[in-house]
Design a protein around this motif. Sequence first.
Motif, PDB file in Angstrom:
ATOM      1  N   ALA A   1      -0.279  12.350  -4.959  1.00  0.00           N
ATOM      2  CA  ALA A   1       0.467  11.672  -6.017  1.00  0.00           C
ATOM      3  C   ALA A   1       1.379  10.649  -5.359  1.00  0.00           C
ATOM      4  O   ALA A   1       2.134  10.986  -4.439  1.00  0.00           O
ATOM      5  CB  ALA A   1       1.273  12.669  -6.837  1.00  0.00           C
ATOM      6  N   ALA A   2       1.325   9.405  -5.815  1.00  0.00           N
ATOM      7  CA  ALA A   2       2.065   8.345  -5.143  1.00  0.00           C
ATOM      8  C   ALA A   2       2.573   7.329  -6.160  1.00  0.00           C
ATOM      9  O   ALA A   2       1.801   6.789  -6.954  1.00  0.00           O
ATOM     10  CB  ALA A   2       1.182   7.649  -4.107  1.00  0.00           C
ATOM     11  N   ALA A   3       3.875   7.064  -6.091  1.00  0.00           N
ATOM     12  CA  ALA A   3       4.495   6.108  -7.001  1.00  0.00           C
ATOM     13  C   ALA A   3       4.273   4.687  -6.520  1.00  0.00           C
ATOM     14  O   ALA A   3       4.326   4.409  -5.327  1.00  0.00           O
ATOM     15  CB  ALA A   3       5.994   6.394  -7.113  1.00  0.00           C
ATOM     16  N   ALA A   4       4.034   3.783  -7.464  1.00  0.00           N
ATOM     17  CA  ALA A   4       3.980   2.346  -7.177  1.00  0.00           C
ATOM     18  C   ALA A   4       3.863   1.602  -8.496  1.00  0.00           C
ATOM     19  O   ALA A   4       3.136   2.034  -9.396  1.00  0.00           O
ATOM     20  CB  ALA A   4       2.803   1.991  -6.272  1.00  0.00           C
ATOM     21  N   ASP A   5       4.574   0.511  -8.593  1.00  0.00           N
ATOM     22  CA  ASP A   5       4.386  -0.426  -9.695  1.00  0.00           C
ATOM     23  C   ASP A   5       3.255  -1.353  -9.282  1.00  0.00           C
ATOM     24  O   ASP A   5       3.415  -2.175  -8.373  1.00  0.00           O
ATOM     25  CB  ASP A   5       5.673  -1.206  -9.934  1.00  0.00           C
ATOM     26  CG  ASP A   5       5.545  -2.228 -11.061  1.00  0.00           C
ATOM     27  OD1 ASP A   5       4.421  -2.491 -11.510  1.00  0.00           O
ATOM     28  OD2 ASP A   5       6.588  -2.780 -11.469  1.00  0.00           O
ATOM     29  N   VAL A   6       2.098  -1.223  -9.908  1.00  0.00           N
ATOM     30  CA  VAL A   6       0.921  -1.947  -9.439  1.00  0.00           C
ATOM     31  C   VAL A   6       0.975  -3.441  -9.745  1.00  0.00           C
ATOM     32  O   VAL A   6       0.094  -4.188  -9.298  1.00  0.00           O
ATOM     33  CB  VAL A   6      -0.383  -1.329  -9.985  1.00  0.00           C
ATOM     34  CG1 VAL A   6      -0.649   0.014  -9.328  1.00  0.00           C
ATOM     35  CG2 VAL A   6      -0.350  -1.198 -11.496  1.00  0.00           C
ATOM     36  N   THR A   7       1.984  -3.891 -10.461  1.00  0.00           N
ATOM     37  CA  THR A   7       2.162  -5.330 -10.630  1.00  0.00           C
ATOM     38  C   THR A   7       2.882  -5.960  -9.438  1.00  0.00           C
ATOM     39  O   THR A   7       2.987  -7.184  -9.358  1.00  0.00           O
ATOM     40  CB  THR A   7       2.945  -5.662 -11.917  1.00  0.00           C
ATOM     41  OG1 THR A   7       4.291  -5.180 -11.804  1.00  0.00           O
ATOM     42  CG2 THR A   7       2.276  -5.034 -13.132  1.00  0.00           C
ATOM     43  N   ASP A   8       3.341  -5.132  -8.502  1.00  0.00           N
ATOM     44  CA  ASP A   8       4.064  -5.598  -7.311  1.00  0.00           C
ATOM     45  C   ASP A   8       3.148  -5.463  -6.095  1.00  0.00           C
ATOM     46  O   ASP A   8       2.831  -4.346  -5.676  1.00  0.00           O
ATOM     47  CB  ASP A   8       5.328  -4.756  -7.117  1.00  0.00           C
ATOM     48  CG  ASP A   8       6.174  -5.198  -5.935  1.00  0.00           C
ATOM     49  OD1 ASP A   8       5.639  -5.851  -5.003  1.00  0.00           O
ATOM     50  OD2 ASP A   8       7.376  -4.873  -5.913  1.00  0.00           O
ATOM     51  N   PRO A   9       2.703  -6.565  -5.506  1.00  0.00           N
ATOM     52  CA  PRO A   9       1.738  -6.465  -4.394  1.00  0.00           C
ATOM     53  C   PRO A   9       2.295  -5.726  -3.182  1.00  0.00           C
ATOM     54  O   PRO A   9       1.537  -5.070  -2.461  1.00  0.00           O
ATOM     55  CB  PRO A   9       1.423  -7.930  -4.064  1.00  0.00           C
ATOM     56  CG  PRO A   9       2.542  -8.722  -4.648  1.00  0.00           C
ATOM     57  CD  PRO A   9       3.000  -7.968  -5.853  1.00  0.00           C
ATOM     58  N   LEU A  10       3.593  -5.802  -2.930  1.00  0.00           N
ATOM     59  CA  LEU A  10       4.169  -5.087  -1.795  1.00  0.00           C
ATOM     60  C   LEU A  10       4.095  -3.582  -2.005  1.00  0.00           C
ATOM     61  O   LEU A  10       3.770  -2.823  -1.085  1.00  0.00           O
ATOM     62  CB  LEU A  10       5.613  -5.534  -1.566  1.00  0.00           C
ATOM     63  CG  LEU A  10       5.801  -6.991  -1.144  1.00  0.00           C
ATOM     64  CD1 LEU A  10       7.282  -7.321  -0.989  1.00  0.00           C
ATOM     65  CD2 LEU A  10       5.049  -7.284   0.145  1.00  0.00           C
ATOM     66  N   GLN A  11       4.404  -3.139  -3.221  1.00  0.00           N
ATOM     67  CA  GLN A  11       4.309  -1.709  -3.512  1.00  0.00           C
ATOM     68  C   GLN A  11       2.863  -1.224  -3.451  1.00  0.00           C
ATOM     69  O   GLN A  11       2.589  -0.107  -2.997  1.00  0.00           O
ATOM     70  CB  GLN A  11       4.916  -1.412  -4.886  1.00  0.00           C
ATOM     71  CG  GLN A  11       6.420  -1.589  -4.963  1.00  0.00           C
ATOM     72  CD  GLN A  11       6.999  -1.066  -6.256  1.00  0.00           C
ATOM     73  OE1 GLN A  11       6.610   0.008  -6.739  1.00  0.00           O
ATOM     74  NE2 GLN A  11       7.948  -1.802  -6.819  1.00  0.00           N
ATOM     75  N   VAL A  12       1.938  -2.054  -3.891  1.00  0.00           N
ATOM     76  CA  VAL A  12       0.523  -1.667  -3.830  1.00  0.00           C
ATOM     77  C   VAL A  12       0.058  -1.562  -2.383  1.00  0.00           C
ATOM     78  O   VAL A  12      -0.652  -0.617  -2.015  1.00  0.00           O
ATOM     79  CB  VAL A  12      -0.343  -2.666  -4.615  1.00  0.00           C
ATOM     80  CG1 VAL A  12      -1.829  -2.374  -4.405  1.00  0.00           C
ATOM     81  CG2 VAL A  12      -0.009  -2.613  -6.103  1.00  0.00           C
TER      82      VAL A  12
END
Length: 254
Positions: free
Chosen positions: A57-68
């Motif tokens: 399970a991993a959090a990330a806002d997929v609209t943010d390329p750095l987080q992806v």
Amino acid sequence: MKLTEQIVLVTGGGRGLGRSIVEAFSTEGARVIINYRASAAQAHELAAQIGPERALAAAADVTDPLQVGDLLERARVHFGAPVTTVVNNALASFTFNGDARSTAAEISWDEFSAQFAGSVRAGLNTTQAALPGMRQHHFGRIINIGTNLFQNPVVPYHDYTAAKAALLSLTRTLAKDLGPHNITANMVSGGLLRTTDASAATPEEVFDYIAASTPLGRVTTPQEFAAAVLFFASPWARSVTGQNLVVDGGLVMN
């Protein structure tokens, strides 16, 4: 590549349709990354059910390329290999309630922009982050989640429908661009599903109307939809790319 050998990222995988997709891949032996933005408890509970050797399970806002990018690196470290399969399922904040929709006279560009970011930008971010690993394996599967509404716009969800139509165009150009690397890109499009968090606000009479309008006489479930997603990742679909499979009980026929 067999499903048991794949490492699958499911965006928005903690709840709703995403959860059903995660469960379908897990049942077939794949390792899964359960991405979430706000549904931490559900994502971690699902990962615990599957077990740490086969789920993260991993959090990330997929609209943010750095987080992806960080998400894909965490997955590589956890599983010891890169992601092979991406399912772009995450849905920008949206409720399927036709009575509460923004009409053509009042809808704002900000509403369109939010949906394009959640569909097209997010799909581009995950694809670009996964490409190095896919090219390394000479194998990749990109599966985008669409809608039958741009073929049968019975409810004018203008922003959502336009964004998903753009995502289909991206799916097809990716298929053309990435085919030489043995990377396929396809879309699975559904109608209203019974029932997800997004469709929970839908009046019961709408479900009944849709069921009566389909040849199968019922509304598609998230589990039935997830089975179609598995097809595009499986060896049986190895020569299928650039396609849009509508899974809605026959309501829309191509």
